[in-house]
Design an enzyme around this catalytic site. Sequence first.
Site, PDB file in Angstrom:
ATOM      1  N   SER A 249      81.852  52.834  -4.577  1.00 15.98           N
ATOM      2  CA  SER A 249      82.230  53.365  -6.127  1.00 15.98           C
ATOM      3  C   SER A 249      81.157  54.592  -5.989  1.00 15.98           C
ATOM      4  O   SER A 249      80.338  54.737  -5.269  1.00 15.98           O
ATOM      5  CB  SER A 249      82.208  52.682  -7.198  1.00 15.98           C
ATOM      6  OG  SER A 249      80.845  52.450  -7.536  1.00 15.98           O
ATOM      7  N   LYS A 250      81.235  55.404  -7.093  1.00 19.85           N
ATOM      8  CA  LYS A 250      80.357  56.514  -7.306  1.00 19.85           C
ATOM      9  C   LYS A 250      79.019  56.176  -7.390  1.00 19.85           C
ATOM     10  O   LYS A 250      78.188  57.097  -7.066  1.00 19.85           O
ATOM     11  CB  LYS A 250      80.888  57.274  -8.540  1.00 19.85           C
ATOM     12  CG  LYS A 250      82.131  58.222  -8.471  1.00 19.85           C
ATOM     13  CD  LYS A 250      82.055  58.924  -9.890  1.00 19.85           C
ATOM     14  CE  LYS A 250      83.604  59.293 -10.180  1.00 19.85           C
ATOM     15  NZ  LYS A 250      84.323  58.395 -11.013  1.00 19.85           N
ATOM     16  N   ARG A 251      78.912  55.079  -7.734  1.00 10.95           N
ATOM     17  CA  ARG A 251      77.321  54.513  -8.103  1.00 10.95           C
ATOM     18  C   ARG A 251      76.734  54.516  -6.691  1.00 10.95           C
ATOM     19  O   ARG A 251      75.476  54.852  -6.488  1.00 10.95           O
ATOM     20  CB  ARG A 251      77.240  53.248  -8.575  1.00 10.95           C
ATOM     21  CG  ARG A 251      77.466  53.017 -10.014  1.00 10.95           C
ATOM     22  CD  ARG A 251      77.607  51.572 -10.447  1.00 10.95           C
ATOM     23  NE  ARG A 251      78.561  50.875  -9.682  1.00 10.95           N
ATOM     24  CZ  ARG A 251      78.131  49.784  -8.798  1.00 10.95           C
ATOM     25  NH1 ARG A 251      76.783  49.564  -8.577  1.00 10.95           N
ATOM     26  NH2 ARG A 251      79.133  49.152  -8.336  1.00 10.95           N
TER      27      ARG A 251
END
Length: 485
Positions: A249-251
């Site tokens: 994910s973006k993380r």
Amino acid sequence: MVRVRYAPSPTGLQHIGSVRTALFAYLYARSQAGVFLLRIEDTDRERYDEASLQDIYDTFGWLGLRWDEGPDVGGAYGPYVQSERLDIYRRHAARLVDAGFAYYAYDSAQELAAQREASDGKGGYDRRFRDMPEEQLASYRDSGVPAVIRFKTPLDGSTRFDDVVLGQLSWKNEDLPADPVLMKSDGFPTYHLAAVVDDHLMEISHIMRGPEWVPSTPVHVLLYEAFGWEPPVFCHLPLVVGEDGKKLSKRHGATRVLEFRERGYLPEALINYLVRVGWSYDDKQEIFSLEELERIFLLDRINKAPAVFDYQKLEWLNGYYIRECAADSLAQALLPFMQRSGLIADPPDEADIRTVRDAVPLIQERLKYLADAPGLIRFLFEEPDFDPEEMVPKKLDRGETAALLEAVLPLVAQIPDATDEENEERFRAKAAALETRLGNLLMPIRVAITGSRVSPPLFGSIRLLGADSSVRRVQKALQRLKESR
Ligand code: GLU
């Protein structure tokens, strides 16, 4: 004949995990001399997003992966956009109702919400219309409550299927979603119905998709049975996770494909990297061209375990492909980045194109991303801006630095006409004569010319900038050193 599809829903920008799915499907089709097609699954009208439709075309155009059939290129199995096939779904849903595999249901939104609540958020459905006697149904039909069509999932027994990657899987039917909706009241099919009908009608031989669709597959298998169709081969790809084992994910970093493009990844690097996310050839080979992959990609080399997305490895591969790139194509690839930084116009003029082209040999080795280029060669397009203090080497003061610069000024003027070796020789001799270190001569010049202590090779940079501009910059820097003393 192998026929595989990539079936994105235009409800969000292309995610790197989805593109991995598309790439595997594409490569498998190519390796089998089969067909790869694009099907747009736009039946969720609430989440439909025009921009993400365009993003599908932009992403694959950039990557250079082409489908053989699809909305833009046509084909014998079209239309390839689900919203243009509503009639087909309607007919097929009606066929299931007629054969007793599906039924009309008239629940209101409130009733469904209440049932969901009652089932502890498990999304349960009480199947109240499944076996309702005709007289009772009639009153609902006449009441004008919009109907949906639901599929009768078996109340007991189990459903199994074979998956190329996961092996044999089996589900207790009681654990399946209770009578999932096939046709919504807005006249659009749900994913289950549309995907099964289209995969059959488009003669898809292998369903290659992400692991999040595994739980839907038993419902699909039951639908194939109800229609009396042979299901295709299922091939669920491993999940793409970050270093921490959680779904990417973006993380973890960039996940949208065009973000990678903006950061200055080459499509070849991304493709080469992505193919290794869940697939391996012989556990050793790292570098694969698309052409080679189109020959050697086979399903039995797909791993079962989640595949870790390693940004560092990707960065390394990007550097590798940048170094391998022919100078002209690299220069071409750099132009948009130069434009975005405002260093050259759009469209670029001839002189700027030439400058970028000439700068390539100076920076090719040091680029990790194309987006690094503007920072490295900004000085070729505009006067650098820097604090004169930057020019002062350790253990020297401004006065001493100014004296050294003054002494080497004549050598600067000669740099463009000499080879790197000759220049190095001259500067070494000069440093010896001035009883100082070579670095104490070169560093202030480097800052004066490029505005920074780290830069592409100095002699080459000066050669590109030209003797006049270079001398002028050194003189100006000298002036500033003296003034600020
Ligand atoms: N439209 C689904 C998606 O967005 C396709 C799933 C499938 O490949 O069956 O991923």
